[in-house]
Design an enzyme around this catalytic site. Structure first.
Site, PDB file in Angstrom:
ATOM      1  CD  GLU A 142      -3.158  -0.965   2.077  1.00  0.00           C
ATOM      2  OE1 GLU A 142      -2.979  -0.315   3.120  1.00  0.00           O
ATOM      3  OE2 GLU A 142      -4.239  -1.520   1.799  1.00  0.00           O
ATOM      4  CD  GLU A 299      -4.156  -6.209   2.615  1.00  0.00           C
ATOM      5  OE1 GLU A 299      -4.887  -5.572   3.395  1.00  0.00           O
ATOM      6  OE2 GLU A 299      -2.950  -5.957   2.472  1.00  0.00           O
TER       7      GLU A 299
END
Ligand code: GLA
Ligand code: ZN
Length: 667
Positions: A142, A299
């Site tokens: 991220e 995710e």
């Protein structure tokens, strides 16, 4: 299909690993994402590397036949590095220098960070690059945020020099004669944080400068990604490389990033009240990053998050339907964060496949296991299937940044929010949409929407004109066509380069306070309802060849056009000059779909979603009930067969709460 998720055995004693191996099998888990935050273990000091634990983890997973998504671990800095080389940490928007802390916070322009990251990745790639079980490289994690340190300032000056060549050109681009901000020297360029010309995330004294800083920051982090990827490629020429993205995350120009990624992956974390269409839109955006290619769901939580204000549980069945929604919009993997709930620190209340109780006798595990078995049963039927959309929505990160930096005319204008309103109208009809960049091939579409396309960069207007000339329908809105790539106004009347195409001229823009409304009336009475409220922004415009479809019916601009259409070549260009009630947008879009003959799966009861993917002449139609109530789906599946149950399709479908069906036409 990869099914598994973030797995952190290094946080647990060895006997737990064995337990994990036993339990995962029961859920048909076939993949593990490992080594995402292990830098501190892999390199306990500057000159010492230790891969023994990672070797063991990989060996264990290999023995048990798991596919591995291998992290590079560069998303969290080891403490020794921050102590010895303080330049690896960031300076934030407020100008504060950060210590060793958190994660996702390295300075992208720190040469020490770059050096250490490169060395680590090089060793990882050499050691594991050609390992048969390593199926994907997962670089960092991220990527996010920005840095305003002196190293970044220096790198920014080089970036600006490279782009503009002369300081005069920079002054011109950022309109620096305003407030006497003329720059004399490259050294006068100051990063636009709070101590410089920045104001906030959504305001800038010199937007041209702030937008360039965003471009630079996105490029800087991307350069970190590319550096790691190149290091991997020195040892491993084939394993696909990704990093996990975050939907419409503002700071990074994901269209640019995707060009460097082999496969797009992203993390989907809707909250309990995120509109379904918003999640669908994020999936479509992520799919659009690499047109025609599937993405990975890196995710999602099996049950709940910890970082939202209210971390409601996903009701029984909801995780499953959300997973199918993800697949329906183009995902070829389903992965969780995380496999086992951590025992301490900030994410101890984040859901996991294995909960704190430690065994598999839980609701969450049972649901994960059921889904796992189902996905295993689907084998590779859906892998690589494509979405066929005739509608495109333009999305552009430069525009995102520029639009939200504007001072005036209203603080209520948010880019994704505006895109969402239009996306919603298509979602409502269960019509497939591609979310596309400015360099997309528009000719693939019949209808292209570009809400608030505020920034028109070179070549874009001409490209849209060609699309319409050749018969396409184009629609844009208020706050479009106004500035160039540096946020300077296209002089000569709004909407600048789109003026001829739209056949209108906008003279003034009124901003209404939140409690204020105007009304718009359709000119002809061929519409369902004649009059609607509108709010937020009202353009005062003149026709220059276009036809008024609706006009304002109050205030001093009563009678002025509020919705227009212009015949241009073989096509039509529409302009919506205000923000009407959603039903009116719906009417307009329904009309355009009808004239273009675009038929989706029709309007369904609230909470029912239908969308499809196609592969080798077969269309797979996903029907999903996102609600806790049974719903009647109004689509005739008589000639179809269901994939999960092999049941015959029927004329009507009563879909149980959180139910899912995947239909294909009978041969
Ligand atoms: C992100 C991160 C994960 C984890 C989850 C929690 O997606 O990538 O490491 O923190 O959020 O929701
Ligand atoms: Zn920095």
């Amino acid at each position: 299909m990869l099914y598994g998720g973030d797995y952190n055995p290094e946080q647990w004693p060895r006997e737990i690993w064995d337990e994990d191996m036993r339990i995962f099998k029961k859920a048909a888990i076939n993949t593990a994402t490992i080594n995402v935050f292990s830098w501190a273990n892999l390199q306990p000091s500057e000159n010492e590397y230790d891969f023994s634990e990672l070797d063991e983890i990989i060996e264990m997973l290999t023995n048990e036949n798991y596919d591995i998504v291998l992290g590079t671990s560069t998303a969290a800095l080891p403490a020794w590095m921050c102590r010895k080389y303080p330049d690896v940490t960031r300076v934030d928007f407020e100008g504060r220098k950060h210590h060793f802390s958190h994660r996702h916070n390295h300075c992208p322009n720190s040469s020490n960070f770059q050096l250490f990251a490169q060395k680590l990745v090089s060793k990882l790639a050499e050691r594991y690059g050609n390992h048969p079980n390593v199926k994907i490289w997962h670089i960092s994690n991220e990527y996010s945020g920005e840095c305003y340190c002196d190293n970044c300032a220096k790198a920014f000056r080089d970036w600006v020099r490279d782009k503009y060549k002369t300081i005069e050109a920079v002054n011109e681009a950022w309109n620096m004669t305003f407030w006497g901000h003329r720059l004399y020297d490259w050294e006068d360029i100051i990063p636009p944080n709070y101590l410089g010309d920045g104001i906030s995330d959504t305001a800038a004294a010199f937007a041209g400068l702030s937008i360039d800083y965003r471009r630079f920051n996105s490029d800087s982090l991307l350069a970190n990604f590319v550096m790691e990827k190149e290091e991997i490629r020195r040892y491993d020429e084939t394993t696909p490389v990704t990093t996990n993205l975050m939907g419409a995350y503002k700071p990074l120009d994901y269209f640019k990033w995707a060009k460097e990624m082999d496969i797009v992956s992203w993390d989907n974390y809707p909250s309990h009240n995120t509109p379904l269409s918003h999640t669908a839109m994020n999936h479509d955006l992520m799919r659009g990053l690499k047109y025609g290619q599937s993405f990975m769901l890196m995710e999602q939580t099996p049950s709940q998050q910890n970082w939202q204000p209210y971390n409601s549980l996903k009701r029984p069945g909801k995780m499953r339907v959300q997973s199918y929604q993800t697949i329906a919009h183009g995902a070829d993997t389903i992965q969780f964060f995380q496999m086992r709930r951590s025992k301490g620190a900030t994410e101890k209340f984040h859901g996991a496949v294995i909960e704190h109780v430690g065994h598999e006798e839980t609701r969450v595990f049972r649901e994960a296991a059921e889904l796992g078995k189902e996905l295993a049963q689907l084998e590779d039927t859906l892998i690589g299937a494509e979405t066929k959309a005739r509608v495109g929505i333009l999305f552009d990160w430069d525009n995102y940044w520029a639009l939200e930096y504007t001072s005036g005319p209203t603080v209520d204008l948010y880019y994704v929010d505006q895109i969402q309103r239009y996306y919603e109208t298509l979602y409502h009809n269960n019509v497939a949409v591609d979310i596309i960049p400015l360099d997309a091939d528009l000719e693939k579409y019949d209808l292209v929407l570009a809400p608030v396309l505020y920034m028109i960069k070179e070549g874009v207007a001409e490209k849209i004109e060609r699309f319409v000339e050749n018969g396409g329908t184009f629609l844009t809105t208020y706050m479009s066509g106004i500035v160039d790539q540096s946020d300077n106004v296209h002089l000569g009347g709004y909407p600048g380069p789109l003026r001829e195409l739209l056949g209108i001229w906008v003279e003034e823009v009124d901003a209404l306070a939140p409690e204020k409304r105007n009304t718009v009336e359709f000119v002809k009475d061929e519409w369902d309802k004649n009059s609607y409220e509108c709010r937020m922004l009202c353009d005062l415009l003149h026709l220059e060849g276009a036809e008024a479809v609706a006009h304002y019916s109050s205030d001093f601009y009563k009678g002025m056009p509020a919705v227009t259409k212009n015949a241009f070549g073989k096509g039509e260009a529409w302009y919506v000059a205000t923000l009407p009630e959603q039903e009116m947008l719906q009417e307009i879009i329904d009309h355009l779909l009808e004239t273009k003959g675009i038929v989706g799966f029709g309007v369904q009861p609230e909470g029912i979603e239908i969308t499809s993917r196609s592969k080798e002449d077969k269309e797979y139609i996903f029907v999903m009930n996102h609600t806790e109530e049974e719903k009647n789906v109004t689509y005739n599946f008589e000639d179809y067969q269901e994939l999960l149950s092999s049941a015959e399709g029927k004329e009507t479908l009563q879909l149980e709460p959180f139910g899912v069906r995947i239909y294909t036409k009978k041969a």
